[in-house]
Design an enzyme around this catalytic site. Sequence first.
Site, short mmCIF file in Angstrom:
data_model
loop_
_atom_site.label_atom_id
_atom_site.label_comp_id
_atom_site.label_asym_id
_atom_site.label_seq_id
_atom_site.Cartn_x
_atom_site.Cartn_y
_atom_site.Cartn_z
N LEU A 1 1.48 -17.96 2.76
CA LEU A 1 0.20 -17.28 2.60
C LEU A 1 0.42 -15.88 2.02
O LEU A 1 -0.34 -15.42 1.18
CB LEU A 1 -0.55 -17.19 3.94
CG LEU A 1 -1.96 -16.62 3.86
CD1 LEU A 1 -2.84 -17.44 2.93
CD2 LEU A 1 -2.60 -16.53 5.24
N HIS B 1 1.35 9.78 2.90
CA HIS B 1 0.85 8.45 2.55
C HIS B 1 -0.01 8.45 1.30
O HIS B 1 -0.52 7.43 0.89
CB HIS B 1 0.08 7.85 3.74
CG HIS B 1 1.00 7.46 4.85
ND1 HIS B 1 1.55 8.37 5.71
CD2 HIS B 1 1.52 6.25 5.21
CE1 HIS B 1 2.36 7.75 6.56
NE2 HIS B 1 2.35 6.47 6.28
#
Length: 759
Positions: free
Chosen positions: A18, A694
């Site tokens: 997946l 980030h």
Amino acid sequence: MSKVHNLGFPRIGRERQLKQALETYWRKDMTLAALEETASGLRQQHWRWQQDAGLDLIPVGDFAFYDQVLNISALVGNIPARFQWQGGEVDLDTYFAMARGTHAAHAMEMTKWFDTNYHYIVPEFSEDTRFALSSERLFQEVTEALALGVAVKPVLLGPVSYLFLGKSKSATLDRLSLLPALLQVYQQVLGRLAEQGVTWVQIDEPVLTLDLPAAWLDAFDVAYQSLGQGSLKLLLATYFGDVSAHLPLLGRLPVAGVHIDAVRAPSQLAAFDAAWPADRVLSVGIVDGRNIWRSDLRQKLNQIKPLSHRGDQLWLAPSCSLLHVPVDLDVEDKLDAELKSWLAFARQKLDEVATLGLALKAGEDAVTDALLASSAAAASRQCSPRIHNPAVSARLAAVTEKDATRSVPFAERIALQHAVLHLPAFPTTTIGSFPQTQDIRAARASFKRGELTEAGYLAAMKTAIKVAVHKQEELGLDVLVHGEAERNDMVEYFGEQLAGYAFTRNGWVQSYGSRCVKPPVIYGDVSRPTPMTVSWTQFAQGLTKKPMKGMLTGPITMLQWSFVRDDQPRSTTADQIALALRDEVCDLEAAGIKVIQIDEPAIREGLPLKQADWKAYLDWAVRSFRLSASGVRPETQIHTHMCYSEFNDILDSIAAMDADVITIETSRSDMELLEAFADFKYPNDIGPGVYDIHSPRVPSTDDMVRLLQKACAVIPKERLWVNPDCGLKTRGWAETEAALKHMVAAARQLRQATGVNAA
Ligand code: GLN
Ligand code: ZN
């Protein structure tokens, strides 16, 4: 008939199919039809495995392209306005946009699912939230399963948990006011499932294991009086904790059965047996759905036998969805036979449940072989010399409070440290890792494939370290790091060098979306055969006159991101890791390293779900950290680092860790966290992150000066450090250098502005 069933199966696929399919689709290298086909193939495979295991009821609706909570948001049409959904069926691209964001709309928030390492997409609620049945997927999957002859039990996250786990986007909204409207859609869903010929539906209400405010508990009456009226039988599933306090409530609800977690909260078995009506199903979660150890079936049987008078109303299942364990132990061809005989992944756990069910139905003689094999494995685990290391237990037994306490208080230590380190005021440093460049990753991959020699690999890593050190000197940073080039992962790197740890080949578990992690397995007493980081750190220190910071992962983070043995308290395993780290800390000191950082980003993640249990956990977690840190002289400076969680409510424990310096994430909250530190009067040095690593955005010097001034307003200047939020391994060098240049300039500006020049 008494039934064996399952609450949920991992959906990523045994070979992470997946993940591959999703990422290919997102790259636009796969069609939607092909993605759907992969998903359907996986569901069918998983149902077939569960049929083969002999389950009486099999979950359907546990599949998700990204997340099961996001599935509910799609099902009930709760799509935030920024995704510009026009109503109708929620298409897969809208669904992915909600999870991952687009250019035009930021992604929905993601947070940890209870105390697991799985992350769900947080539903958003506002006054404008409207619900409408908006996805056919669940019904399609039911049709798909029925066509294959699967004994279908649809699974839904319950309405109260769905609302509770979401977030109000407006301060005045009471999420519970949305319940009546939400229930209308749930009723429709149940009606549709009944039309499809379904008998049982599993509704998960895991929030019952949390400290729920009274209004939320009352909502259960409202919700289930309305949902329990139809022809379907509802199995209300709880997991991750004790719900026996809610027995009166649960007994009132018109549900045909409840599922309880007898692994995390075994004592509730007796409570439920005493009070749960005999004519309603009691589903016992008997096999651990959160960990990978093989069950001792004999012991499990003894646990459930007292309830066998319940006959057909006694069901058996794993404790929770198997989402949290890897798919199949059979593919682990590199694990040795003994270790393998101690483990069970999702498929093996279903076999265990089925065996226990058969023993209940047909008597123990029907499962003699399985019982014998399980007992043999349990016995070998109990006495294997690979698990028990007498030297480790003896050392642990001899540990005293003194070992977990620095020899002098912080005020004296910091003066000694200043005399050794000669740091300026507002000293600058980074959190540890520098960009993991293409070269670094290519060298590691090629070394793993056996193409690059060990010497070649070491040389490549040393080159990367040299680059990092020279860049830091040029930038003018004060306390340097070696950059962690040689580390693939902050837990795996240490686990691989410690005794008592094992690594699987394919033991992947979904973390969020397509992202999977492969947690190490702590199976035995942990010890450190040889130093782990000393030669790297020494090499790096040899390249500079500035202090080089040794870099370690703390005991609680090592524990939190691994599968941990269940045959001794977690605190004991934490202390064993702490002692191994303590040796490393002392060896670093002996090698001339004057600053050592012990990262604990996961310390808050370990908090128990119920607040009443927090103190006990924090006590042993803090002590364990201190055990790892307290073997050094007062002049050796210990740092720790934490990021990306709420810390306000555990500040006293963070202070009790007594690290000389803590570097901590604050920039995303604009230094708000610092006010809590100030109010609390956090006693030691602190480096609030001045920029968010980030994001690729390079903050200006002014941005950082502004944040530092805010910090100065609440924290004494002499105790402030200047550093980014977290490690820089995911960033590129260009943006890293640019940002750090501004950061150093900001520190210099502050020194000038305040007239404080030396620490
Ligand atoms: N020292 C680690 C790094 O810089 C810390 C990582 C983390 O906080 N998660 O990468
Ligand atoms: Zn961090």
